[in-house]
Design an enzyme around this catalytic site. Structure first.
Site, PDB file in Angstrom:
ATOM      1  N   ASN A  40       0.811  -1.239   0.000  1.00 24.29           N
ATOM      2  CA  ASN A  40       0.000   0.000   0.000  1.00 24.29           C
ATOM      3  C   ASN A  40       0.832   1.271   0.000  1.00 24.29           C
ATOM      4  O   ASN A  40       0.396   2.301   0.501  1.00 24.29           O
ATOM      5  CB  ASN A  40      -0.977   0.012   1.194  1.00 24.29           C
ATOM      6  CG  ASN A  40      -1.876  -1.204   1.164  1.00 24.29           C
ATOM      7  OD1 ASN A  40      -2.316  -1.608   0.081  1.00 24.29           O
ATOM      8  ND2 ASN A  40      -2.112  -1.802   2.307  1.00 24.29           N
ATOM      9  N   ARG A  41       2.033   1.178  -0.510  1.00 22.81           N
ATOM     10  CA  ARG A  41       2.954   2.331  -0.586  1.00 22.81           C
ATOM     11  C   ARG A  41       3.312   2.905   0.780  1.00 22.81           C
ATOM     12  O   ARG A  41       3.735   4.046   0.908  1.00 22.81           O
ATOM     13  CB  ARG A  41       2.398   3.438  -1.496  1.00 22.81           C
ATOM     14  CG  ARG A  41       2.011   2.934  -2.870  1.00 22.81           C
ATOM     15  CD  ARG A  41       2.235   3.955  -3.950  1.00 22.81           C
ATOM     16  NE  ARG A  41       1.710   3.500  -5.240  1.00 22.81           N
ATOM     17  CZ  ARG A  41       2.335   2.664  -6.062  1.00 22.81           C
ATOM     18  NH1 ARG A  41       3.513   2.182  -5.745  1.00 22.81           N
ATOM     19  NH2 ARG A  41       1.787   2.310  -7.208  1.00 22.81           N
ATOM     20  N   LEU A  42       3.141   2.080   1.807  1.00 18.14           N
ATOM     21  CA  LEU A  42       3.551   2.520   3.149  1.00 18.14           C
ATOM     22  C   LEU A  42       5.001   2.052   3.354  1.00 18.14           C
ATOM     23  O   LEU A  42       5.291   1.193   4.186  1.00 18.14           O
ATOM     24  CB  LEU A  42       2.608   1.937   4.213  1.00 18.14           C
ATOM     25  CG  LEU A  42       1.139   2.345   4.041  1.00 18.14           C
ATOM     26  CD1 LEU A  42       0.273   1.750   5.148  1.00 18.14           C
ATOM     27  CD2 LEU A  42       1.001   3.871   4.039  1.00 18.14           C
TER      28      LEU A  42
END
Ligand SMILES: Cc1cc2nc3c(=O)[nH]c(=O)nc-3n(C[C@H](O)[C@H](O)[C@H](O)COP(=O)(O)O)c2cc1C
Length: 224
Positions: free
Chosen positions: A198-200
């Site tokens: 999640n692009r975290l």
């Protein structure tokens, strides 16, 4: 290559699989970015990623115009990150005028990027010669033949220059060209980027703390 790495390569066509990558925690990363770099570099070499030592080198001219190209990382030690090149090339004209550089390593299957920034200095001729003589004879001749970054009339001209060099050094060891050697990028900032779901993503930045030559580093986590 481990079975899991093979699986990652096959299933992701070399792009890596989000969620299968472990995060980068401060405690695990430690306080020494060179040690962490070496651990990541070793992991990259075992991961099956193509040319794990390939990295982007960015330089800038004295008026600030940037340029970037790929080079190969040929050593990492307490001084920094070492690559070899032609000292008359465009990159070295930049480095003569503005002795600072940025490097980027990207290991796709591991979803990892390392960004290095620092000052540069040339390796001594002795150190360059040791590396030069580990290269194949063809590459040694190629270094003599190529006036890297200068205009060439035709490909044939390059081939002729290589033949001339071959002739000149026939039956003897090819010496280190006086215009060829290494640079050490002495890091002042190293960022480790670990891709996550999640692009975290994780981003840990190590910056020299206080005295430039004192080997202590301040670690900061950045937003992805
Ligand atoms: C994967 C890869 C690795 C390369 N490694 C080097 C290298 O270690 N040293 C080098 O001088 N050029 C290397 N090159 C060529 C450079 O990218 C570049 O074309 C050359 O150094 C001239 O750059 P310049 O005109 O900006 O000085 C490499 C190219 C690729 C694609």
């Amino acid at each position: 290559m481990s079975l899991l790495d093979k699986l990652r390569l096959v299933l992701s066509l070399g792009q890596g699989i989000k969620g299968l990558t472990k995060g980068l925690a401060e405690a695990e990363a430690g306080t020494d970015p060179i040690e962490l770099f070496n651990a990541w570099f070793d992991r990259a070499k075992g991961s099956g990623v193509a040319l794990p030592e390939a990295m982007t080198l960015a330089t800038a001219s004295k008026d600030g115009a940037p340029s970037a190209r790929m080079v190969l990382l040929k050593g990492v030690d307490e001084r920094g990150f070492i690559f070899y090149t032609n000292y008359d090339s465009r990159k070295c004209r930049d480095l003569d005028e503005n002795p600072r550089a940025a490097l980027v390593c990207h290991w796709t299957v591991l979803q990892r990027q390392v960004r290095i920034e620092g000052t540069v200095e040339r390796t001594g001729a002795e150190e360059s010669a040791v590396y030069f003589h580990t290269r194949g004879r063809g590459s040694q001749i190629g270094a003599w033949a190529s006036a890297q970054s200068a205009a060439l009339e035709s490909y044939d001209q390059l081939v002729r220059k290589a033949k001339d060099a071959e002739e000149k050094f026939r039956g003897q060891e090819v010496p280190l060209p006086p215009f060829w050697g290494g640079y050490v990028v002495r890091p002042t900032r190293i960022e480790f980027w670990q891709g996550r779901a999640n692009r975290l993503h994780d981003r840990l930045v190590y910056e020299r703390d206080g005295d430039e030559w004192k080997l202590t580093w301040k670690v900061t986590r950045l937003n992805p």
